[in-house]
Design an enzyme around this catalytic site. Structure first.
Site, short mmCIF file in Angstrom:
data_model
loop_
_atom_site.label_atom_id
_atom_site.label_comp_id
_atom_site.label_asym_id
_atom_site.label_seq_id
_atom_site.Cartn_x
_atom_site.Cartn_y
_atom_site.Cartn_z
N CYS A 109 0.83 -1.20 0.00
CA CYS A 109 0.00 0.00 0.00
C CYS A 109 0.87 1.25 0.00
O CYS A 109 0.60 2.20 -0.73
CB CYS A 109 -0.93 0.00 1.21
N CYS A 207 -6.23 -3.04 7.14
CA CYS A 207 -7.43 -2.21 7.03
C CYS A 207 -8.58 -2.92 6.34
O CYS A 207 -9.74 -2.75 6.72
CB CYS A 207 -7.11 -0.90 6.32
#
Length: 363
Positions: A109, A207
């Site tokens: 990410c 997440c």
């Protein structure tokens, strides 16, 4: 902040997650005179992650970030990066588990979303810097002519391990305002500024897997079922049946569902035979392994082996090792002392004190 030349007219785009860290990073960026704007990256829908909990839902985070931006008097945007996140983070995450590796999607990410896709958008907005709430430091070393990535002052919050993929160009255009602060000071600043998220708890786990059930997420996202297979010991003796390769990772002991005479751990995942190989704790101990996609930060590729302290997991304490370059971006690492559960798909990051030498993915 880093030791880059600062100019009150420089433009900075702050990645605001809705948490306290990125909010205080935005405040500090404004305070230091940058022409600042905030942005939240929309990476997935709640339906994608099958979430019904407020703690992981993006709407609340967006509203928190918007509230802070309004309080700071800076422009605020929400950018849709769902397609990029699916291709660059979620799909590789699933593929890794399917092929017997244990990925770290936070690193992907950072590499592909925050410091690549976001920078492309920042250039369209004529921004000079990207700012994030990471706990790390960037300093320019005049002697080597290179930007250095260093550990944060608050070692309990240091995130340099997940930032090792940053290139020289990316380090040159990135600011980490929180690198010199402790988390307590960050929260104190947020409270003093009246931020709505001053006491918001830190996000946990990955997440897009808020409940920690990685296998459940993979099955739900792909619609696949993963076949059962055999647990076997180091000699190939069958010990029982496993519920699918994606449910296991090297070093795992709990959740095997077996009644064994002694503690046994996952030592290897054989995807070709669909077997989970179990062994004793000593079978997990290894000294030498290879690392691919190694990104050199503090120096160019050395011509010979070098000593360094190496971390093989986010919460792993560094241990002394020798790094031997095999090619421009592939190395062999040999620890002075055997280390437990060196795991394919995780990252190995090399340090010289608080300076990140570089890092890559364990093969």
């Amino acid at each position: 902040m880093s030791e880059k030349k600062e100019n009150s007219k420089k433009r900075a785009l702050v990645a605001m997650s809705g948490g306290v860290d990125s909010s205080v990073a935005a405040y500090l960026t404004v305070k230091q005179g940058y022409d600042t704007r905030g942005v939240t990256m929309k990476l997935y829908d709640n339906d994608t992650i099958m979430c019904n909990s407020r703690t992981c839902c993006s709407l609340e985070d967006v509203e928190d970030a918007r509230s802070v931006a309004f309080r700071l008097g800076i422009p605020y945007h929400v950018f849709n990066f769902k397609d990029e996140f699916e291709d660059q983070v979620i799909k590789p995450f699933i593929h890794a588990y399917e092929t017997g590796s244990t990925p770290n999607p936070c690193i992907d990410c950072n590499r592909y979303m925050k410091f690549r896709a976001l920078w492309i958008r920042a250039q369209m907005l004529l921004e000079d810097y990207i700012v994030t709430g990471h706990y790390g430091r960037i300093q320019y070393d005049g002697g080597s002519g290179r930007y250095l990535l260093k550990k944060a002052v608050d070692l309990s919050k240091d995130q340099s391990y997940v930032l090792y993929s940053l290139t020289q160009d990316e380090l040159a255009r990135t600011l980490f305002p929180l690198g010199e602060f402790t988390k307590d000071v960050t929260r104190q600043i947020a409270e003093e500024q009246g931020f709505i998220n001053a006491r918001k708890r830190d996000s946990q786990d990955i997440c897009f897997v808020p409940d920690g059930d990685y296998a459940g997420f993979i099955c739900g996202h792909t619609g696949k079922t993963y076949p059962q297979g055999d647990f076997v010991d180091m000699e190939g003796n069958v010990l029982g049946r496993h519920k699918g390769i994606i449910h296991y990772t090297v070093g795992q002991r709990k959740g095997l569902g077996l009644s064994l005479k002694e503690p046994m751990y996952v030592v290897k995942l054989d995807t070709e035979k669909n077997q989970v190989i179990l062994g004793r704790n000593q079978d997990l101990m290894t000294r030498t392994f290879t690392v691919k996609d190694f990104n050199w930060i503090a120096c160019s590729v050395p011509g010979s082996s070098m000593k360094a302290d190496v971390r093989i997991r986010y919460r792993h304490h560094e241990s002394s090792a020798v790094i031997t370059p095999l090619s421009e971006n592939r190395v062999s690492i040999t620890f002075d002392q055997p280390q437990r559960a060196i795991t394919s798909g995780q990252s190995a990051v090399a340090y010289d004190g608080d300076v990140v030498i570089g890092g890559g993915v364990i093969e």
